[in-house]
Motif scaffolding. Structure first.
Motif, PDB file in Angstrom:
ATOM      1  N   GLN A  46       6.423 -57.096  42.314  1.00 47.82           N
ATOM      2  CA  GLN A  46       6.026 -56.142  41.285  1.00 47.82           C
ATOM      3  C   GLN A  46       4.782 -55.370  41.706  1.00 47.82           C
TER       4      GLN A  46
ATOM      5  N   LEU B  96      12.393 -57.998  48.852  1.00 47.06           N
ATOM      6  CA  LEU B  96      13.036 -57.689  47.572  1.00 47.06           C
ATOM      7  C   LEU B  96      12.747 -56.264  47.135  1.00 47.06           C
ATOM      8  N   GLN B 100      15.763 -53.725  46.426  1.00 49.99           N
ATOM      9  CA  GLN B 100      15.949 -53.121  45.103  1.00 49.99           C
ATOM     10  C   GLN B 100      15.722 -51.614  45.147  1.00 49.99           C
ATOM     11  N   GLY B 269      10.213 -52.344  42.688  1.00 52.71           N
ATOM     12  CA  GLY B 269       9.345 -53.490  42.468  1.00 52.71           C
ATOM     13  C   GLY B 269       9.286 -53.943  41.024  1.00 52.71           C
ATOM     14  N   LEU B 270       9.465 -53.001  40.098  1.00 51.63           N
ATOM     15  CA  LEU B 270       9.216 -53.315  38.693  1.00 51.63           C
ATOM     16  C   LEU B 270      10.475 -53.586  37.883  1.00 51.63           C
ATOM     17  N   GLN B 272      14.318 -55.112  37.858  1.00 49.52           N
ATOM     18  CA  GLN B 272      15.240 -55.940  38.626  1.00 49.52           C
ATOM     19  C   GLN B 272      16.633 -55.312  38.642  1.00 49.52           C
TER      20      GLN B 272
ATOM     21  N   PRO C 228      14.855 -67.669  33.718  1.00 49.25           N
ATOM     22  CA  PRO C 228      15.082 -67.700  35.163  1.00 49.25           C
ATOM     23  C   PRO C 228      14.009 -66.927  35.932  1.00 49.25           C
ATOM     24  N   ALA C 229      14.034 -67.133  37.240  1.00 50.65           N
ATOM     25  CA  ALA C 229      13.074 -66.449  38.102  1.00 50.65           C
ATOM     26  C   ALA C 229      13.451 -64.983  38.189  1.00 50.65           C
ATOM     27  N   ASP C 230      12.808 -64.156  37.401  1.00 49.06           N
ATOM     28  CA  ASP C 230      13.086 -62.724  37.501  1.00 49.06           C
ATOM     29  C   ASP C 230      12.194 -62.140  38.572  1.00 49.06           C
ATOM     30  N   GLU C 231      12.511 -62.507  39.782  1.00 45.69           N
ATOM     31  CA  GLU C 231      11.667 -62.131  40.912  1.00 45.69           C
ATOM     32  C   GLU C 231      11.592 -60.624  41.086  1.00 45.69           C
ATOM     33  N   GLY C 232      12.656 -59.937  40.690  1.00 45.22           N
ATOM     34  CA  GLY C 232      12.726 -58.509  40.948  1.00 45.22           C
ATOM     35  C   GLY C 232      12.032 -57.635  39.930  1.00 45.22           C
ATOM     36  N   GLY C 233      11.462 -58.245  38.884  1.00 46.90           N
ATOM     37  CA  GLY C 233      10.785 -57.416  37.892  1.00 46.90           C
ATOM     38  C   GLY C 233      11.411 -57.584  36.526  1.00 46.90           C
ATOM     39  N   ALA C 234      11.291 -56.574  35.690  1.00 48.86           N
ATOM     40  CA  ALA C 234      11.831 -56.645  34.339  1.00 48.86           C
ATOM     41  C   ALA C 234      13.344 -56.834  34.410  1.00 48.86           C
ATOM     42  N   PRO C 235      13.873 -57.852  33.728  1.00 49.80           N
ATOM     43  CA  PRO C 235      15.300 -58.154  33.903  1.00 49.80           C
ATOM     44  C   PRO C 235      16.258 -57.219  33.167  1.00 49.80           C
ATOM     45  N   ILE C 236      15.741 -56.319  32.374  1.00 47.24           N
ATOM     46  CA  ILE C 236      16.547 -55.352  31.606  1.00 47.24           C
ATOM     47  C   ILE C 236      17.839 -55.953  31.039  1.00 47.24           C
ATOM     48  N   ARG C 238      19.560 -58.608  31.715  1.00 49.95           N
ATOM     49  CA  ARG C 238      20.406 -59.473  32.554  1.00 49.95           C
ATOM     50  C   ARG C 238      21.872 -59.276  32.243  1.00 49.95           C
ATOM     51  N   GLU C 244      22.095 -51.440  34.352  1.00 52.09           N
ATOM     52  CA  GLU C 244      21.379 -50.917  35.519  1.00 52.09           C
ATOM     53  C   GLU C 244      21.705 -49.437  35.723  1.00 52.09           C
TER      54      GLU C 244
END
Lengths: 290, 468, 271
Positions: A46, B96, B100, B269-270, B272, C228-236, C238, C244
């Motif tokens: 992020q 990542l 992304q 980055g922000l 997902q 869960p691990a939302d490693e990529g940012g805001a999960p919008i 899921r 997306e």
């Protein structure tokens, strides 16, 4: 018809003119340095994204504001020349071509043979495409189920009839080909009192088996609606009624799921009594019908 | 200093006069002409991030066990393709963000292509002499589409693997050659093992190469023909009015590149996107839900869902259901796109060159037909989420599907008709803004008394009267 | 006089309508009480609650009525009873189209009492309230079990889904939607009970389908799915590619449209 060079746009005089540009570039520099620090410390997606975005965005803002405030505007004019060439030019193209082609004009046999040779070579060149895959042959018409093959779950264990509770659904494969994708089969026990589909010797005590591959576009039909014993495919919502022989009752599937004849072997394990009697999965041009 | 460098180059390439001509070249400035640039710069971002990804992605379906830092998958068996994707996402610094940004880039790339194509369509920029460029553009669109699909299918996760299964079934459904086509492309019966490496080569080398080549041709043609422009003060068929390439247009364009990069990397980055670690590795007997492809395939997915269960069987052969939505519909769509400039020229009998654009209102029929077609695809697109709507609205998915089956027939012609009336209303009232068109002009165009009732002609509109 | 009646009627209808749609704030109370009276001395608390709240639909003997199913057969038993009470699916005022989760009506003590009464009284064949020990569960095993058995209905990220039911065999075009729930409010015990008893439309997963160790692992993984691990940012949400795509258009293309509107000229403008 060109305007004066370097004409500044009105309304942006004085040192205040430069401030937004300098601020934007300053932000960009700080953000770019910060992202290298973040990276060196192990990285964090992020922060990386936000800081890189700021850095690039700062440069973008600086460039655009600079252009808007200090570069000449869009009042320049240019003439469009006529695109098509003159008749003379076209004629000279035609004559240049035909002059060069003259030796070929009287030797039509040679020209034709050239053409045939190139055509034949072209056809031959297509043949390596054939190396890309195997012949379909009859592989679409059969799966790996054979008479007497025990059904096994994904972990390789065979299944006893008693182990299946009412409305329990398992995905099973042939014991000797546990990775066989086209053999994937649904095994389920219908509630008592519900009509058991198929010939009597294809089922065991209300336990039935159907191909799991949707006859529409091939997705595994994984959803089971226990109240009315309907199988549901999540891809395009085809619905199959198990008591009616996995007949499609809604959705784009046009054909029922093929039923696998099952029985019980001497040790009480569920076995297939043979392959499906029709090809599983989606249709194809030469699919034999029953 | 510039003089020294340019002198050195000119000495060897005799480029001085070309360079001067290029630096002074005029480009019109309307904002909608930058949509193509947004697409192009998204493509550049995709290329740059993609090159990074190729150093880490392993396009192999060989079995392996995951031992990386994402706990829920540790010890799970999967393909190398999936493993390398999860590793790239969790154990490679900046991995990542790059992945992304690459995916958001693809989403924005194709979105901007659509809007760019619509702009070109509704303004008639495809007319002579720009038919070749329209054909190049449609081909670029198809290639982008295709590369997007192959791209998100590379990680071999449960969601994209399901999409590959459906693609295989569509190939299978093609008459006569279907099973050969499917087996040749996939390398055998599904799930054949060759498909991931083949997708990789196609995605990373073949299609990007074609895109770069065709994009160069696309830009070269624009350069040669000069860009079109809207009617306005000083604009004629025989001139082009705007900014010079150097310095203004260059600064604006490079600034736009940085803006595109900034937006895509920030999203990378922000926000997902495509969290493949949650979907799990692909198994041919498992399927995720909800199961939709990425947005640009939404129209084919919607068609697959709402087309009734038609299958044609005759003389021992059949045309299975997925053929209609999966092969016939895209074939007709792209076929029509390719042919449109020639169809329109034939119907309007207008074969004159055009460098001044139409405003949508000046061509009510074209605009209405365009809106009809667009509505058709939008309805299909929304229909692809019928299961999501069923879940949120607690309504049977069958009801929702039937609603869309009605909408697909009713809504496009309705929108087309309303568009036509609105465009005529614009014409007769000569209003500039949508909100300024009097209702009376739309309902009774012939009786409208502000200006004579317009007849629809195929000539260009008068530039001076429609300027603001 | 006639003209002024209409607004009055409209007003009455509006008030009546608002009353009808008013949120049900009081706790459930069935229309008739069949059981022993509270004043009749010490009564088994579970029996008291069952008779007061459940017997109207499920019968004094649990064998069901036209309003509610037989509780003495199939997978009924301790686990299923505990499940429907714990997740607020029961009791309901009228037979529902599909049982819906909600805030539970009873506290833990009362639920235990009713479960004890039901199991001892009706002796249904279904499983008892399971003993879940999450400490033995393995996260990765749970992921595989979830993907194999649950993801297709409940979605890979646990947001739920939809399918449909043909409730009437004689009317093939009539369908009813089934909402597959998400796990928002379900604790591990409720999930374990649902897995073993298959409430409503859900299939039954016995120990052959999901062993006890696999079940514990599954519960550990589902606990993970709640955060869960939302490693990529805001999960919008899921939800996947649909959202997306929408975000890509609105945020990505939207921002860039603003940028090019800023850079370029508008219709007819000259700089």
């Amino acid at each position: 018809m060109k305007a004066k060079e370097g004409m500044m746009r009105p309304g942006h005089e004085g040192p205040a003119r430069d401030t937004p540009i300098l601020v934007a570039l300053g932000v960009a520099i700080v953000a770019a340095v910060a992202v290298t620090v973040v990276y060196a410390l192990g990285g964090q997606p992020q922060l990386e994204g936000a800081l890189l975005g700021l850095a690039l965005g700062g440069v973008a803002v600086a460039l655009i504001v600079f252009a808007r405030r200090m570069l000449p505007g869009g009042h320049f004019v240019q003439v469009r020349e006529d695109l098509p060439g003159t008749a003379d030019e076209r004629a000279s193209v035609a004559s240049a071509f035909s002059t060069g082609a003259e030796p070929m004009e009287r030797r039509s046999l040679i020209v034709k043979m050239f053409g045939l040779a190139v055509g034949a070579l072209g056809l031959a060149a297509l043949f390596p495409v054939r190396s890309l895959g195997t012949r379909p042959g009859s592989s679409l018409r059969h799966t790996d189920w054979k008479p007497g093959t025990r059904v096994v779950t994904k972990n390789g264990q065979p299944v006893r009839v008693e182990e299946l509770d009412v409305n329990t659904i398992l995905t099973v494969f042939p014991e000797d080909h546990p990775d066989s994708a086209d053999s994937q089969t649904i095994l389920l026990r219908l509630p008592p009192g519900v009509r058991v589909p198929g010939p009597g010797d294809w089922t065991v005590e209300g336990v039935v088996a159907f191909s799991k591959i949707c006859t529409h576009a091939g997705c595994p039909v994984s959803l089971y609606q226990a109240e009315t014993q309907e199988l549901f495919c999540p891809c395009h919502q085809s619905t199959f009624s198990v008591p009616k022989g996995a007949k499609p009752t809604f959705g784009p599937a046009a054909r029922p799921l093929p039923q696998l004849p099952i029985g019980v072997d001497g040790q009480g394990f569920v076995v297939a009594k043979g392959d499906f009697t029709e090809p599983v999965g989606p249709g194809f041009w030469s699919r034999p019908s029953d | 200093m510039i003089k020294r460098i340019s002198g050195w180059v000119d000495d060897r390439l005799s480029a001085a006069s070309f360079t001067r001509h290029a630096l002074n070249k005029v480009f019109p400035d309307h904002w909608s002409f930058m949509l193509g640039e947004v697409a192009m710069y998204s493509f550049v971002v995709i290329l740059v991030t993609g090159i990074f990804l190729t150093f880490f992605f392993d396009p192999s379906v060989a079995h392996t066990t995951y031992e990386g830092s994402y706990e829920p998958l540790r010890g799970v068996e999967m393909s190398e393709a999936y493993r390398s994707t999860v590793e790239l996402s969790f154990d490679v610094r900046a991995g990542l963000v790059m992945r992304q940004a690459h995916h958001w880039g693809a989403i924005v790339f194709i979105a901007s292509l659509v809007v760019h194509m619509l702009r070109v369509f509704f303004t008639g920029a495809f007319r002579r002499p720009r038919e070749i460029n329209w054909i190049v553009g449609v081909t670029l669109f198809i290639l982008a589409f295709f590369n997007g699909f192959t791209g998100y299918s590379l990680p071999d996760d449960l969601l994209s693997g399901t999409g590959l299964r459906i693609a295989y079934s569509i190939a299978l459904s093609v008459p006569v050659i279907g099973s050969w086509l499917a087996f040749l492309v996939f390398g055998g019966e599904f799930p054949a093992h060759e498909i991931i490496p083949r997708l990789f080569v196609t995605h990373v080398m073949i299609v990007p190469g074609l895109i770069i080549g065709l994009l160069t041709v696309h830009l070269a043609i624009i350069w040669r023909q000069k860009h079109t422009d809207f009617p306005g003060p000083g604009r004629r068929e025989t001139n082009v009015v705007g900014s010079r390439l150097w310095p203004t247009y260059a600064f604006n364009s490079i600034g736009l590149f940085f803006a595109v990069f900034a937006v895509l990397i920030a999203m990378g980055g922000l926000l997902q996107v495509n969290p493949v670690w949650l979907y799990g590795p692909f198994h041919p007997d498992q399927v995720p839900s909800p199961a939709q492809p990425d947005w640009w395939l939404g129209w084919t997915e919607g068609a697959l869902r709402i087309i009734p269960s038609w299958e044609i069987r005759a003389f021992g052969y059949e045309i299975p259901n997925p053929f209609f939505a999966g092969a016939l519909l895209p074939g007709i769509t792209f076929g029509f796109l390719y042919l449109w400039p020639f169809l329109e020229a034939r119907v309007t009998r207008d074969r004159e060159p055009h460098h001044i654009l139409d405003r949508a209102r000046d061509r009510p029929v074209r605009t209405a037909l365009g809106m009809t077609t667009l509505t058709f695809y939008v309805v299909l697109q929304v229909a692809a989420s019928n299961d999501l709507m069923a879940n949120k609205l607690a309504v049977s998915v069958a009801t929702i599907t039937r609603v869309f089956q009605v909408l697909i027939i009713v809504l496009p012609p309705l929108v087309g008709y309303l568009t036509y009336r609105l465009m005529k209303g614009f014409q007769v009232s000569r209003a500039e803004r949508f909100s300024a068109v009097p209702l009376d002009a739309v309902l009774h165009p012939k009786r409208y008394d502000n200006g004579a009732p317009e007849e629809e002609t195929s000539e260009e509109p008068e530039a001076s009267t429609t300027a603001s | 006089m006639r003209r002024s009646l209409a607004p009055l009627l409209l007003m009455l209808a509006t008030v009546a309508g608002c009353t009808y749609f008013r949120e049900e704030a009081e706790p459930y109370r069935p229309p008739v009480y069949y059981g022993p009276s509270e004043a009749a001395g010490s009564v088994d608390p579970g029996q008291h609650l069952y008779m007061r709240d459940c017997a109207y639909c499920h019968g004094n003997d649990g064998k069901g009525t036209s309003q509610g199913p037989d509780l003495t057969v199939e997978t009924n038993g301790g686990a299923l009873t505990d499940f429907v009470l714990r997740t607020g699916r029961m009791p309901v005022a009228a037979p529902p189209q599909q049982m819906e989760p909600g805030p539970p009506v009873y506290n833990d003590r009362e639920i235990a009492d009713i479960v004890a009464y039901v199991t001892s009284q009706f002796r249904a064949p279904g499983p008892a309230v399971p003993n879940v020990d999450l400490s033995k569960g393995e996260l990765a095993v749970g992921q595989q079990v979830y993907q194999e058995h649950c993801a297709a209905c409940h979605s890979t990220t646990g947001i739920g889904g939809a399918m449909l039911i043909h409730p009437d065999e004689d009317e093939p075009r009539k369908t009813r939607g089934i909402v597959i729930p998400d796990f928002g409010r379900s604790g591990p015990l409720a999930v374990a009970e649902a897995v073993r008893t298959g409430p409503g439309s859900m299939p039954v997963f016995g120990t052959r389908a999901i062993s006890d160790h696999e079940l514990e692992s599954l519960l550990v993984y589902m606990g993970y799915l709640k955060d869960p691990a939302d490693e990529g940012g805001a999960p919008i949400g899921r939800i996947g590619p649909v959202v997306e795509g929408a975000v890509g258009w609105l945020v990505g293309l939207g921002l860039l449209l603003l940028v090019i509107r800023w850079i370029g000229t508008k219709a007819g403008e000259v700089e």
